[in-house]
Write a protein that holds these residues in place. Sequence first.
Motif, PDB file in Angstrom:
ATOM      1  N   VAL A   1       0.836  -1.198   0.000  1.00 10.91           N
ATOM      2  CA  VAL A   1       0.000   0.000   0.000  1.00 10.91           C
ATOM      3  C   VAL A   1       0.872   1.249   0.000  1.00 10.91           C
ATOM      4  O   VAL A   1       0.632   2.203  -0.751  1.00 10.91           O
ATOM      5  CB  VAL A   1      -0.952  -0.015   1.214  1.00 10.91           C
ATOM      6  N   ARG A   2       1.909   1.257   0.833  1.00 10.21           N
ATOM      7  CA  ARG A   2       2.780   2.434   0.941  1.00 10.21           C
ATOM      8  C   ARG A   2       3.522   2.707  -0.368  1.00 10.21           C
ATOM      9  O   ARG A   2       3.713   3.867  -0.758  1.00 10.21           O
ATOM     10  CB  ARG A   2       3.772   2.257   2.088  1.00 10.21           C
ATOM     11  N   LYS A   3       3.939   1.650  -1.039  1.00 14.09           N
ATOM     12  CA  LYS A   3       4.637   1.831  -2.305  1.00 14.09           C
ATOM     13  C   LYS A   3       3.715   2.437  -3.360  1.00 14.09           C
ATOM     14  O   LYS A   3       4.158   3.186  -4.238  1.00 14.09           O
ATOM     15  CB  LYS A   3       5.182   0.488  -2.807  1.00 14.09           C
ATOM     16  N   ALA A   4       2.433   2.127  -3.276  1.00  8.70           N
ATOM     17  CA  ALA A   4       1.478   2.585  -4.288  1.00  8.70           C
ATOM     18  C   ALA A   4       0.966   4.004  -4.031  1.00  8.70           C
ATOM     19  O   ALA A   4       0.787   4.781  -4.969  1.00  8.70           O
ATOM     20  CB  ALA A   4       0.308   1.618  -4.386  1.00  8.70           C
ATOM     21  N   ILE A   5       0.716   4.353  -2.754  1.00  6.76           N
ATOM     22  CA  ILE A   5       0.059   5.637  -2.475  1.00  6.76           C
ATOM     23  C   ILE A   5       0.848   6.521  -1.509  1.00  6.76           C
ATOM     24  O   ILE A   5       0.358   7.581  -1.100  1.00  6.76           O
ATOM     25  CB  ILE A   5      -1.374   5.420  -1.922  1.00  6.76           C
TER      26      ILE A   5
ATOM     27  N   LYS B   1      -5.451  12.329  -7.446  1.00  8.77           N
ATOM     28  CA  LYS B   1      -5.062  11.330  -6.444  1.00  8.77           C
ATOM     29  C   LYS B   1      -4.423  10.094  -7.068  1.00  8.77           C
ATOM     30  O   LYS B   1      -4.550   8.986  -6.544  1.00  8.77           O
ATOM     31  CB  LYS B   1      -6.265  10.923  -5.583  1.00  8.77           C
ATOM     32  N   MET B   2      -3.759  10.278  -8.220  1.00  6.48           N
ATOM     33  CA  MET B   2      -3.063   9.164  -8.833  1.00  6.48           C
ATOM     34  C   MET B   2      -1.798   8.856  -8.031  1.00  6.48           C
ATOM     35  O   MET B   2      -1.123   9.761  -7.549  1.00  6.48           O
ATOM     36  CB  MET B   2      -2.696   9.487 -10.279  1.00  6.48           C
ATOM     37  N   GLY B   3      -1.470   7.587  -7.896  1.00  2.53           N
ATOM     38  CA  GLY B   3      -0.298   7.178  -7.130  1.00  2.53           C
ATOM     39  C   GLY B   3       0.997   7.709  -7.720  1.00  2.53           C
ATOM     40  O   GLY B   3       1.184   7.703  -8.938  1.00  2.53           O
TER      41      GLY B   3
END
Length: 673
Positions: free
Chosen positions: A100-104, A645-647
């Motif tokens: 999750v952290r890597k994505a957002i 809000k794109m990653g």
Amino acid sequence: MSLAEAAIRVEELTRELNEYNYQYYVLAAPTISDYDFDQKLKELEELERQFPQLLDPDSPTQKVGGDITQRFHTVRHRWPMLSLSNTYSEQELRDFDERVRKAIGNDFEYVCELKFDGLSISLTYENGVLKRGVTRGDGIQGDDVTTNVRTIKKIPNRLKTDGFPDLFEIRGEILMHRAAFQRLNNERIENGEMAYANPRNFAAGTIKLQNSAEVARRPLDCFLYFLYSDNRNRLFNTHWDSLQAVKSWGFHVSEHTALCTSIEEVLAFIAKWDEARYNLSYDIDGIVIKVNDYGQQEELGFTAKSPRWAISYKYKAEQVETLFQSVSYQVGRTGAVTPVANLKPVLLAGTTVKRASLHNANEIERLDLREGDTVFVEKGGEIIPKVMGVNLLKRQPDAQPILYPLLCPVCGTPLVRKDGEAVHYCPNEDGCPPQIVGRMQHFIGRKAMDIEGMGDETIETFFKRGLLHNITDIYTLTDKQDELIQLERFGQKSIDNMIAGIEKSKEKPFEKVLFALGIRYVGETVAKKLANHFKTIDALMAASKEEIQSVYEVGERIAESVTEYFAIALHRQQIERLRQYGVQLAIEEKEIQRLGDSLTGKSFVISGVFEQFSREELTALIESHGGKLLSSISGKLDFLVAGDKMGPSKLAKAEKLGIAIISEQELLQLIGS
């Protein structure tokens, strides 16, 4: 593991998981624990990752399990009811957090909720009035149980406040409290009826009753936990905000929910409820963890089966000791022989355990299981037991090892076990009763010929009475109505419905017929590819293994299985009989219409939140103008359609590869509208 060995194991796991899904979702009578199911599913996922050529779109890893019962009207979900990825491991939770952290990035929150052990339900409200209640079904469509849902006191039939959308769906879980379960189960026992195994099964059985008055007599409860609407993102920014709102609208929302800012807080919540769950009046089997922000949820997206922004942690099961008494052997549709352990009855997690699957000869060997052993039994998911090991301190000195049978326990044919395979098979596919019955049951199934008015029990009855010997005999039943009327529980109306279903099945397209034949390794997707390529059953029967293998994504294993099937004279005779009865054995080609060709040859990835269209609408728009959607950013990509809000990781990768990044409006300009 070689490709051939992997293909065999994938076929075994697919067959088993589809059967377990049917037992869980349709019969409400699961025969495997949640833990064991999840382990098998993970094994299948890993094999499909290692051997991507074996991934079938119809794989249990690509969908939510479960078929639709034919007793209720089937309704398509406006928003699919996907299942959650499961874990029993703290490390896997930390891995999820890292993904999750890597994505957002690091700026996000989690919402932790109890995972209720009940029946999933979707409720649709229009102008504040309950219009429909639908079960999960297969995730795409479910059973309309609105009349029964209206009897549940915690579900409002009309909202008494305002502020809600004109049209919305709210998801939740129907359950039964343990005290009510015990009281009603005791009544069933006193009346000489079969007792339910646990509250979840009782709730599932109740919601599928035809008599809503009886449903009302049984006190069901319902917790609601997720809102869907077309304008949800305009009303709320987060899942937590929506929970507070739906509570104010009059919905029953669990008070045991927490907002967490780190994985450590999530783990603390899990640890707290591992102990506190026994103080609840109802059953839970874990904790659900969701990313809170809706925009971040959309950015993380979905796999084919589950959201990437949520995961469920399941608690470990109880374990007891009991006496292993004997082994029984069951023969399935494909000839696979499955051993089942018969146990001295023992109380485990509130139910009496008598049987447990031993899976295959390898499992018996791994356990070093012997006659009269005392075994450790675990009930993962508090449903179906698993033999976890043997208490060697209690083993008798003269205990004899379990010898796997050499002959089929039903027809007496010598069993075969190919090198590298874990399962023994009975090769007598056209003479072994369980295989014959299983293939006929597969033939009439919803995803095959979908013959209404016939079920698995009907097939078994007709086979035992000598009315059916193979799939083609199903079409002779129209001439045997005088015999059918003599059978118990077969009135004229039932017979008429069945005959109508048989006649209607003749309209099923060739690809469904090909799948219905039950050729090993030929699932729905492969059947469609073969039908589209060869057009007719005659062309397919005449094709060589090499010609079949030349079809896109059809490998040697499938090609060999198809040629072997049609090389058998009996199977060719059955094809001719199906032809005589009017079954479709050639494809009916239809012209595909599009709105335009302005995006032909171009590929796209959609990411973020958009003002004018939803991501689903943008997908449909691109495809209708000839464009192709890709699942990830790579050098093959032409355009990244970027919203709010794109990653950051996607944006960085697209910029590094020099991919064109366009807005919603720029996409419309490309289309020319």
